[in-house]
Design a protein around this motif. Sequence first.
Motif, PDB file in Angstrom:
ATOM      1  N   GLY A 131       0.811  -1.208   0.000  1.00 30.11           N
ATOM      2  CA  GLY A 131       0.000   0.000   0.000  1.00 30.11           C
ATOM      3  C   GLY A 131       0.840   1.252   0.000  1.00 30.11           C
ATOM      4  N   MET A 132       0.159   2.372   0.269  1.00 26.89           N
ATOM      5  CA  MET A 132       0.794   3.685   0.296  1.00 26.89           C
ATOM      6  C   MET A 132       0.534   4.342   1.648  1.00 26.89           C
ATOM      7  SD  MET A 132       2.151   3.886  -2.727  1.00 26.89           S
ATOM      8  CE  MET A 132       2.524   5.617  -3.053  1.00 26.89           C
ATOM      9  N   ASN A 133       1.587   4.942   2.208  1.00 22.93           N
ATOM     10  CA  ASN A 133       1.486   5.618   3.496  1.00 22.93           C
ATOM     11  C   ASN A 133       0.943   7.029   3.302  1.00 22.93           C
ATOM     12  OD1 ASN A 133       2.568   7.554   5.615  1.00 22.93           O
ATOM     13  ND2 ASN A 133       3.200   5.630   6.535  1.00 22.93           N
ATOM     14  N   VAL A 134      -0.107   7.371   4.065  1.00 20.84           N
ATOM     15  CA  VAL A 134      -0.724   8.698   4.003  1.00 20.84           C
ATOM     16  C   VAL A 134      -0.838   9.254   5.408  1.00 20.84           C
ATOM     17  CG1 VAL A 134      -2.799  10.006   3.389  1.00 20.84           C
ATOM     18  CG2 VAL A 134      -2.007   8.162   1.913  1.00 20.84           C
ATOM     19  N   GLN A 135      -0.439  10.510   5.589  1.00 19.28           N
ATOM     20  CA  GLN A 135      -0.523  11.192   6.871  1.00 19.28           C
ATOM     21  C   GLN A 135      -1.723  12.146   6.876  1.00 19.28           C
ATOM     22  OE1 GLN A 135       2.067  10.672   9.467  1.00 19.28           O
ATOM     23  NE2 GLN A 135       2.193   8.925   8.059  1.00 19.28           N
ATOM     24  N   VAL A 136      -2.288  12.354   8.050  1.00 17.86           N
ATOM     25  CA  VAL A 136      -3.401  13.291   8.190  1.00 17.86           C
ATOM     26  C   VAL A 136      -3.169  14.191   9.394  1.00 17.86           C
ATOM     27  CG1 VAL A 136      -4.808  11.803   9.657  1.00 17.86           C
ATOM     28  CG2 VAL A 136      -5.924  13.531   8.258  1.00 17.86           C
ATOM     29  N   ILE A 137      -3.572  15.437   9.259  1.00 16.38           N
ATOM     30  CA  ILE A 137      -3.687  16.339  10.398  1.00 16.38           C
ATOM     31  C   ILE A 137      -5.169  16.631  10.557  1.00 16.38           C
ATOM     32  CG2 ILE A 137      -3.224  18.659  11.266  1.00 16.38           C
ATOM     33  CD1 ILE A 137      -0.544  18.569   9.937  1.00 16.38           C
ATOM     34  N   ALA A 138      -5.694  16.341  11.747  1.00 17.46           N
ATOM     35  CA  ALA A 138      -7.126  16.499  12.007  1.00 17.46           C
ATOM     36  C   ALA A 138      -7.356  17.473  13.148  1.00 17.46           C
ATOM     37  CB  ALA A 138      -7.762  15.151  12.337  1.00 17.46           C
ATOM     38  N   ALA A 139      -8.513  18.116  13.119  1.00 17.75           N
ATOM     39  CA  ALA A 139      -8.923  19.002  14.201  1.00 17.75           C
ATOM     40  C   ALA A 139      -9.331  18.154  15.412  1.00 17.75           C
ATOM     41  CB  ALA A 139     -10.088  19.873  13.733  1.00 17.75           C
ATOM     42  N   PRO A 140      -9.485  18.766  16.583  1.00 20.34           N
ATOM     43  CA  PRO A 140      -9.868  17.994  17.779  1.00 20.34           C
ATOM     44  C   PRO A 140     -11.156  17.192  17.639  1.00 20.34           C
ATOM     45  CG  PRO A 140      -9.077  20.160  18.426  1.00 20.34           C
ATOM     46  CD  PRO A 140      -9.160  20.170  16.924  1.00 20.34           C
ATOM     47  N   ASP A 141     -12.073  17.622  16.762  1.00 19.10           N
ATOM     48  CA  ASP A 141     -13.319  16.882  16.572  1.00 19.10           C
ATOM     49  C   ASP A 141     -13.215  15.828  15.480  1.00 19.10           C
ATOM     50  OD1 ASP A 141     -13.174  18.474  14.337  1.00 19.10           O
ATOM     51  OD2 ASP A 141     -15.169  19.351  14.546  1.00 19.10           O
ATOM     52  N   GLY A 142     -12.022  15.666  14.891  1.00 16.21           N
ATOM     53  CA  GLY A 142     -11.830  14.661  13.857  1.00 16.21           C
ATOM     54  C   GLY A 142     -11.967  15.166  12.442  1.00 16.21           C
ATOM     55  N   THR A 143     -12.288  16.440  12.267  1.00 21.05           N
ATOM     56  CA  THR A 143     -12.394  17.003  10.925  1.00 21.05           C
ATOM     57  C   THR A 143     -11.018  17.017  10.262  1.00 21.05           C
ATOM     58  OG1 THR A 143     -14.199  18.454  11.596  1.00 21.05           O
ATOM     59  CG2 THR A 143     -13.032  19.031   9.566  1.00 21.05           C
ATOM     60  N   PRO A 144     -10.856  16.402   9.088  1.00 24.36           N
ATOM     61  CA  PRO A 144      -9.541  16.403   8.437  1.00 24.36           C
ATOM     62  C   PRO A 144      -9.170  17.798   7.943  1.00 24.36           C
ATOM     63  CG  PRO A 144     -11.186  15.402   7.001  1.00 24.36           C
ATOM     64  CD  PRO A 144     -11.858  15.635   8.321  1.00 24.36           C
ATOM     65  N   LEU A 145      -8.002  18.265   8.330  1.00 24.16           N
ATOM     66  CA  LEU A 145      -7.503  19.566   7.898  1.00 24.16           C
ATOM     67  C   LEU A 145      -6.551  19.448   6.724  1.00 24.16           C
ATOM     68  CD1 LEU A 145      -6.710  21.060  11.432  1.00 24.16           C
ATOM     69  CD2 LEU A 145      -8.782  21.400  10.058  1.00 24.16           C
ATOM     70  N   TRP A 146      -5.835  18.333   6.660  1.00 26.54           N
ATOM     71  CA  TRP A 146      -4.818  18.161   5.609  1.00 26.54           C
ATOM     72  C   TRP A 146      -4.484  16.694   5.460  1.00 26.54           C
ATOM     73  CZ3 TRP A 146       0.233  16.273   6.436  1.00 26.54           C
ATOM     74  CH2 TRP A 146       1.096  16.387   5.345  1.00 26.54           C
ATOM     75  N   PHE A 147      -4.377  16.249   4.220  1.00 31.25           N
ATOM     76  CA  PHE A 147      -3.868  14.918   3.900  1.00 31.25           C
ATOM     77  C   PHE A 147      -2.577  15.073   3.107  1.00 31.25           C
ATOM     78  CE2 PHE A 147      -8.410  13.796   4.363  1.00 31.25           C
ATOM     79  CZ  PHE A 147      -8.299  12.744   5.246  1.00 31.25           C
ATOM     80  N   SER A 148      -1.621  14.224   3.398  1.00 32.62           N
ATOM     81  CA  SER A 148      -0.328  14.296   2.711  1.00 32.62           C
ATOM     82  C   SER A 148      -0.400  13.602   1.356  1.00 32.62           C
ATOM     83  CB  SER A 148       0.748  13.631   3.569  1.00 32.62           C
ATOM     84  OG  SER A 148       0.591  12.208   3.550  1.00 32.62           O
ATOM     85  N   ARG A 149       0.647  13.794   0.567  1.00 34.92           N
ATOM     86  CA  ARG A 149       0.793  12.976  -0.630  1.00 34.92           C
ATOM     87  C   ARG A 149       1.162  11.565  -0.185  1.00 34.92           C
ATOM     88  NH1 ARG A 149       5.545  15.757  -0.037  1.00 34.92           N
ATOM     89  NH2 ARG A 149       7.480  14.537  -0.234  1.00 34.92           N
ATOM     90  N   ALA A 150       0.997  10.593  -1.060  1.00 31.68           N
ATOM     91  CA  ALA A 150       1.215   9.198  -0.691  1.00 31.68           C
ATOM     92  C   ALA A 150       2.673   8.794  -0.900  1.00 31.68           C
ATOM     93  CB  ALA A 150       0.305   8.294  -1.518  1.00 31.68           C
ATOM     94  N   LEU A 151       3.221   8.089   0.090  1.00 34.40           N
ATOM     95  CA  LEU A 151       4.569   7.543   0.021  1.00 34.40           C
ATOM     96  C   LEU A 151       4.491   6.016   0.055  1.00 34.40           C
ATOM     97  CD1 LEU A 151       6.483   9.898   2.505  1.00 34.40           C
ATOM     98  CD2 LEU A 151       6.468  10.001   0.002  1.00 34.40           C
ATOM     99  N   PRO A 152       5.533   5.313  -0.408  1.00 34.41           N
ATOM    100  CA  PRO A 152       5.514   3.845  -0.360  1.00 34.41           C
ATOM    101  C   PRO A 152       5.187   3.313   1.023  1.00 34.41           C
ATOM    102  CG  PRO A 152       7.367   4.586  -1.673  1.00 34.41           C
ATOM    103  CD  PRO A 152       6.744   5.827  -1.086  1.00 34.41           C
ATOM    104  N   GLY A 153       4.462   2.199   1.072  1.00 35.07           N
ATOM    105  CA  GLY A 153       3.897   1.682   2.307  1.00 35.07           C
ATOM    106  C   GLY A 153       4.888   1.345   3.394  1.00 35.07           C
ATOM    107  N   ARG A 154       6.127   1.036   3.046  1.00 35.07           N
ATOM    108  CA  ARG A 154       7.082   0.674   4.096  1.00 35.07           C
ATOM    109  C   ARG A 154       7.647   1.890   4.833  1.00 35.07           C
ATOM    110  NH1 ARG A 154      12.774  -1.294   1.234  1.00 35.07           N
ATOM    111  NH2 ARG A 154      13.407   0.723   0.370  1.00 35.07           N
ATOM    112  N   THR A 155       7.287   3.095   4.389  1.00 28.38           N
ATOM    113  CA  THR A 155       7.764   4.317   5.043  1.00 28.38           C
ATOM    114  C   THR A 155       7.202   4.416   6.455  1.00 28.38           C
ATOM    115  OG1 THR A 155       7.744   5.415   2.884  1.00 28.38           O
ATOM    116  CG2 THR A 155       7.981   6.816   4.819  1.00 28.38           C
TER     117      THR A 155
END
Length: 261
Positions: free
Chosen positions: A127-151
């Motif tokens: 798969g692909m590794n994706v990072q997220v920054i979310a607000a305290p209520d869980g609302t997604p603020l930002w998703f990263s670009r995808a990196l190889p899954g072993r990252t």
Amino acid sequence: MAPYPSTLDVPHELVEHVSWLIYARRCEQGTRWRKLNCFRQALLALAHLRKNDTLAQLGAGFGISEATAWRYVDETVDVLAAWAPGLREALAGRGEDNFVILDGTLIPTDRIAADEPYYSQKHKKHGMNVQVIAAPDGTPLWFSRALPGRTHDLTAARAHGVIESCPTRQILVLADRAYQGAGATVRTPYYRHHELPERYQQYNRDHARLRAPGERAFAQLKTWRLLRRARCSTNRIGRIIAAVHTLLTCEYRGWKRLSDS
């Protein structure tokens, strides 16, 4: 293939919103005629993202070729991805009185065993590794670009500039143990909490309670079934995630046209 009636489980307002964005792109490019109008193109793209039907199946249902369906979907993904917020925009207006939740997930892909960079030892799948920054209520603020899954999650967060940006803005970040050692403003749970004094165990419980809503961001992302098991090129996954983030943002803004904001 035999077509059949079906329903797409997204609001009609969302299809209209996407069709307006497509219309604006066609006007910008001076497009005169298309096999599908803007609304039908939006419906085609959303069906692909939401249901993960193949482009051959969708093309047959909409009366177009597979190649044309691919071009329409790819164009729509580009239109939506262009509206996804960047990291700086996501953190704007957040300071010492705010905190955000940082987490990572794996977008499974169809890969063979030889594709070692895409294999995640943690999840035991490609798969692909994706990072997220979310607000305290869980609302997604930002998703990263995808990196190889072993990252590793911490490596990915550093590569995307998250670890550098949050301390600079004095933003408190709650993250799991994978991010231990990230920096002064990143708070992670204590290891071996059962062997620690009660105050440390209570800290871990409070930390988990505050961080739990961050899982909602990935849950919302994966309601778009294409991201439950991506069959497309790994190079397209980052743009697809950005496009889906735009669709989620549309819902939070009550379908207000992004061009009006």
